[in-house]
Scaffold this motif. Sequence first.
Motif, mmCIF file in Angstrom:
data_model
loop_
_atom_site.group_PDB
_atom_site.id
_atom_site.type_symbol
_atom_site.label_atom_id
_atom_site.label_comp_id
_atom_site.label_asym_id
_atom_site.label_seq_id
_atom_site.Cartn_x
_atom_site.Cartn_y
_atom_site.Cartn_z
ATOM 1 N N LYS A 43 -4.568 2.346 -1.519
ATOM 2 C CA LYS A 43 -3.821 1.957 -0.322
ATOM 3 C C LYS A 43 -2.394 2.477 -0.402
ATOM 4 O O LYS A 43 -1.869 2.706 -1.499
ATOM 5 N N ASP B 248 -1.443 -1.246 6.062
ATOM 6 C CA ASP B 248 -2.645 -0.991 5.280
ATOM 7 C C ASP B 248 -2.319 -1.264 3.812
ATOM 8 O O ASP B 248 -1.681 -0.451 3.142
ATOM 9 N N CYS B 249 -2.719 -2.438 3.330
ATOM 10 C CA CYS B 249 -2.277 -2.851 1.992
ATOM 11 C C CYS B 249 -3.393 -3.584 1.255
ATOM 12 O O CYS B 249 -4.418 -3.934 1.841
ATOM 13 N N ALA B 250 -3.190 -3.809 -0.045
ATOM 14 C CA ALA B 250 -4.159 -4.543 -0.865
ATOM 15 C C ALA B 250 -3.432 -5.599 -1.691
ATOM 16 O O ALA B 250 -2.289 -5.392 -2.116
ATOM 17 N N GLN C 264 -8.593 -1.250 -7.743
ATOM 18 C CA GLN C 264 -8.218 -0.960 -6.355
ATOM 19 C C GLN C 264 -7.802 0.503 -6.211
ATOM 20 O O GLN C 264 -8.222 1.194 -5.281
ATOM 21 N N GLN D 183 -0.295 -8.050 6.493
ATOM 22 C CA GLN D 183 -1.503 -7.949 7.323
ATOM 23 C C GLN D 183 -1.185 -8.220 8.790
ATOM 24 O O GLN D 183 -1.656 -7.508 9.677
ATOM 25 N N TYR E 250 0.680 -1.807 -2.224
ATOM 26 C CA TYR E 250 0.036 -2.823 -3.058
ATOM 27 C C TYR E 250 0.977 -4.017 -3.186
ATOM 28 O O TYR E 250 2.143 -3.862 -3.540
ATOM 29 N N ASN F 202 -10.436 2.063 -3.803
ATOM 30 C CA ASN F 202 -9.975 1.990 -2.420
ATOM 31 C C ASN F 202 -8.449 2.031 -2.381
ATOM 32 O O ASN F 202 -7.804 1.030 -2.080
ATOM 33 N N SER G 58 2.116 5.664 -3.256
ATOM 34 C CA SER G 58 2.020 4.294 -2.738
ATOM 35 C C SER G 58 3.176 3.429 -3.237
ATOM 36 O O SER G 58 3.715 3.654 -4.315
#
Length: 463
Positions: free
Chosen positions: A170, A150-152, A164, A145, A173, A168, A122
């Motif tokens: 990603k 697909d990110c956090a 995270q 977004q 990040y 979940n 990632s």
Amino acid sequence: MAETYTHTHLQDAPATTQWSWNIVVLGSGESGVGAALLGKQRGYHVFVSDGGKIKDHYKQELIDNGIEFEEGRHTEERILMADEIVKSPGIPEKNEMVKKIRAKEIPIISEIELAYRFKGESKIVAVTGSNGKSTTTSLIYYICQKAGLDCALVGNIGYSFAKQVAENPKPLYVAEISSFQLDDIKDFKADVAVLLNITEDHLDRYDYSFQKYIDSKFKIVQNQHEQDNFIYNLDDEVITNKLKTILLTSNLLPFTMKQEPKKGAYIKGDQMMLKVNEERVSMNIYDFAQTGKHNQYNTMAAGVAAMTMDIRKEKIREAVETFESLEHRMEPVAVVRGVEFINDSKATNINSTWFALESMTKPVILILGGTDKGNDYSILESLVKEKVKTIVCMGVDNTKIHAAFDKIVPIVDTASAHDAVQASFDAAEKGDVVLLSPACASFDLFKNYEDRGKQFKEAVKAL
């Protein structure tokens, strides 16, 4: 001789299939519990120790995951048996337990270092700086977004990075990183590092040495490679002076309002120009959802970060034009009988308040005060003379504010959010702005800046 900042090889992480590697997590807040969950998931033997009380919801998480913990004490024998310590960012080096750990030469890492160890392939966009971190990090995340990535959003804002990764993961990040989190990194590397500005803040944690604080902020680039990007404020003399003393291997992308660099970002007239590789984007600054010069800097930084990820310019433009301000950061609250109320409770240092005042276009009733971190209020003097009608103090000890401004504007002392709002409303006329931008930490009267902001908003709505 210049220091060289290059990537250091990530040491082989301990085996994740055995209970042989003991880690102790000091502190049980968001980052501490996140580190404990990730450590447990990866096969470490984890023990959490908190000298204070563990919040009920964090305690329940530890219990649910079978993680041992203690609160209200630090059991020295247990802690000093650790192979590695994960220290929460709120715990200073002068803490007695930390001193004993250092004396025993047990490695101390931060939660973001542990998260980095297990983030796999990632990518990380990491944002630091004395002011504007949360806004810029949130804007980058918002752009990502909008672009469908697909990110956090992790780190100092919102969710623990380690949690995270554990719960979940990603492919991307977007992390807000404080100097306290950077202090205990070893191999952590940002693919895109953003440094917004460096002003005197948190010096109590750095032996009142500004240079130590500067060095801490610059750790955000210490492991970067040639293919990594470093986005920085070319107008910040502290940053540019430090850059003269180090050799960086990363791709440098400055942003500025005073020059026209070949790559990066600049503002000329009413146009913001972004240039990364062969791509160029131009935007009118009057289309930005965020106003004020400080937000133009934040937007340039976020725009360049987005371009390094090959996000289409239409998506960048759309995001910049629709992004809304964060809670407690220049947050409009209400207009009561023609008086506008703005919640900038997140302004916990002088420079944040300076930026807030600089963006004001109406006469201001300014609410200042709280736990002083060694503030030099003279920085605000010219803006107070130009824009402020009355200062309302909201703190236990307002001596320094009186000393700085008694001869410039009327000052009213209050000791609660309710009284501060009422006094401000009494002092205001139609067309004025009441600005809560305290320039101080909140711990004298409130739990934290969020609590201060919420109490302010409740008092405004009760008028």
